[in-house]
Scaffold this active site. Structure first.
Site, mmCIF file in Angstrom:
data_model
loop_
_atom_site.group_PDB
_atom_site.id
_atom_site.type_symbol
_atom_site.label_atom_id
_atom_site.label_comp_id
_atom_site.label_asym_id
_atom_site.label_seq_id
_atom_site.Cartn_x
_atom_site.Cartn_y
_atom_site.Cartn_z
ATOM 1 N N GLU A 141 -9.605 -1.590 5.254
ATOM 2 C CA GLU A 141 -10.256 -1.230 6.503
ATOM 3 C C GLU A 141 -11.556 -2.028 6.687
ATOM 4 O O GLU A 141 -12.106 -2.551 5.709
ATOM 5 C CB GLU A 141 -10.594 0.270 6.478
ATOM 6 C CG GLU A 141 -9.377 1.192 6.417
ATOM 7 C CD GLU A 141 -8.678 1.356 7.762
ATOM 8 O OE1 GLU A 141 -8.746 0.444 8.614
ATOM 9 O OE2 GLU A 141 -8.044 2.405 7.955
ATOM 10 N N ASP A 144 0.811 -1.219 0.000
ATOM 11 C CA ASP A 144 0.000 0.000 0.000
ATOM 12 C C ASP A 144 0.843 1.267 0.000
ATOM 13 O O ASP A 144 2.072 1.219 0.145
ATOM 14 C CB ASP A 144 -0.958 -0.009 1.204
ATOM 15 C CG ASP A 144 -0.259 -0.372 2.512
ATOM 16 O OD1 ASP A 144 0.981 -0.379 2.550
ATOM 17 O OD2 ASP A 144 -0.951 -0.649 3.504
ATOM 18 N N HIS A 196 -7.208 -4.278 10.098
ATOM 19 C CA HIS A 196 -6.890 -4.068 8.683
ATOM 20 C C HIS A 196 -5.590 -4.767 8.285
ATOM 21 O O HIS A 196 -4.671 -4.914 9.082
ATOM 22 C CB HIS A 196 -6.899 -2.577 8.299
ATOM 23 C CG HIS A 196 -5.751 -1.747 8.792
ATOM 24 N ND1 HIS A 196 -5.926 -0.679 9.643
ATOM 25 C CD2 HIS A 196 -4.425 -1.784 8.532
ATOM 26 C CE1 HIS A 196 -4.748 -0.112 9.878
ATOM 27 N NE2 HIS A 196 -3.826 -0.768 9.214
ATOM 28 N N ASP A 239 -7.624 -2.309 14.149
ATOM 29 C CA ASP A 239 -9.012 -2.573 13.736
ATOM 30 C C ASP A 239 -9.094 -3.802 12.818
ATOM 31 O O ASP A 239 -10.126 -4.067 12.220
ATOM 32 C CB ASP A 239 -9.615 -1.343 13.046
ATOM 33 C CG ASP A 239 -8.848 -0.937 11.781
ATOM 34 O OD1 ASP A 239 -7.850 -1.606 11.447
ATOM 35 O OD2 ASP A 239 -9.253 0.054 11.138
HETATM 36 C C1 GLP Z 1 -0.371 0.468 8.699
HETATM 37 C C2 GLP Z 1 -0.093 -0.332 7.407
HETATM 38 C C3 GLP Z 1 -0.326 -1.796 7.613
HETATM 39 C C4 GLP Z 1 0.292 -2.219 8.929
HETATM 40 C C5 GLP Z 1 -0.477 -1.604 10.053
HETATM 41 C C6 GLP Z 1 0.076 -1.918 11.428
HETATM 42 O O1 GLP Z 1 -1.452 1.300 8.651
HETATM 43 N N1 GLP Z 1 -0.823 0.109 6.272
HETATM 44 O O2 GLP Z 1 0.206 -2.527 6.512
HETATM 45 O O3 GLP Z 1 0.231 -3.609 9.057
HETATM 46 O O4 GLP Z 1 -0.623 -0.219 9.876
HETATM 47 O O5 GLP Z 1 1.162 -1.128 11.732
HETATM 48 P P1 GLP Z 1 2.096 -1.365 12.959
HETATM 49 O O6 GLP Z 1 2.915 -2.557 12.624
HETATM 50 O O7 GLP Z 1 2.915 -0.117 13.073
HETATM 51 O O8 GLP Z 1 1.227 -1.596 14.146
#
Ligand code: GLP
Length: 236
Positions: A143, A67, A138, A136
């Site tokens: 989302e 992404d 995702h 959440d």
């Molecule tokens: C972001 C990314 C995700 C990631 C998630 C968790 O928003 N788009 O790909 O897995 O958040 O992030 P973190 O590992 O910092 O908790």
């Protein structure tokens, strides 16, 4: 789904890097699906070490990232292109031309999504997809929603995601409100999936994703339908 609990973030990062390294050793020209966020940073550090000590080479590897924020160019230090260069690509022997991140500055994001999916298809799909998970549920930036979305597509970020990611920006207002994300199609068509999650705060959503009903309200729950998912979790 295989669930591995380890005692520390260091152990999680080492194990995840070992799995990715095994993939690269078994198929040097593999396609790796890569992720951003704080969770995979340690994994990337371990992979860099493995390249430095000659254990693996990314020379023939192609990567496709999940992404990107809409409106952030690759030179913005919070863009996911910048993150990938900074945390992995600049430190290993990968050919940058073979590293792909959706273009969040594309004039037509729907078309960009189509082209991204065509690229993944042309590459023969993803051999190993690395994932984190949002609070959440995702994955990528898919989302919670009324239905699962297949193709790579633009998304409006949930207020809770903006809140969670504000720690990386000067202020919450600086967090982009939208993104472009690989949809469930390319993720679920990956031959193998490796999800890394750390911190107590993630345990509840992990349980819901792995044991609860399969619902787009918990996007990661779709992973229950995939035949080869490994989750590595550390409480710390
Ligand atoms: C972001 C990314 C995700 C990631 C998630 C968790 O928003 N788009 O790909 O897995 O958040 O992030 P973190 O590992 O910092 O908790």
């Amino acid at each position: 789904m295989k669930f591995i609990t380890v005692n520390s973030y260091e152990e999680l990062s080492k194990k995840a890097a070992d799995i990715i390294a095994a993939q690269v050793i078994l198929k040097p020209n593999c396609v790796l699906g890569l992720a951003t966020g704080s969770s995979p940073v340690g994994t990337y550090k371990n992979l860099i070490k493995k390249v430095e000590n000659g254990e693996i080479s990314f020379k023939d590897v192609t990567s496709v990232n999940l992404d990107e924020y809409v409106g952030l160019s690759g030179s913005h230090d919070q863009s996911y292109r910048y993150f990938m260069n900074d945390n992995l690509f600049d430190h290993v022997d990968i050919d940058k031309a073979k590293t792909h991140v959706p273009n969040g500055c594309a004039a037509d994001l729907v078309k960009e999504g189509e082209e991204y999916d065509n690229l993944v298809k042309a590459l023969g799909g993803i051999d190993l997809q690395l994932l984190g998970i949002g609070l959440d549920g995702h994955i990528g930036f898919n989302e919670p929603d009324d239905c699962f979305t297949g193709p790579t597509h633009p998304v409006t970020l949930d207020p809770s995601t903006i809140e969670a990611n504000a720690r990386f920006f000067a202020s919450k207002d600086d967090v982009p409100k939208s993104a472009i994300t690989m949809g469930m199609m390319s993720i679920m068509q990956a031959k193998r999936i490796l999800l890394v999650a750390n911190g107590k705060a993630k345990l509840d959503i992990l349980k819901k994703s792995m044991e609860g009903p399969i619902t787009p309200e918990v996007p990661a729950s779709i992973l229950q339908l995939h035949p080869d998912v490994t989750v590595i979790y550390s409480e710390n």
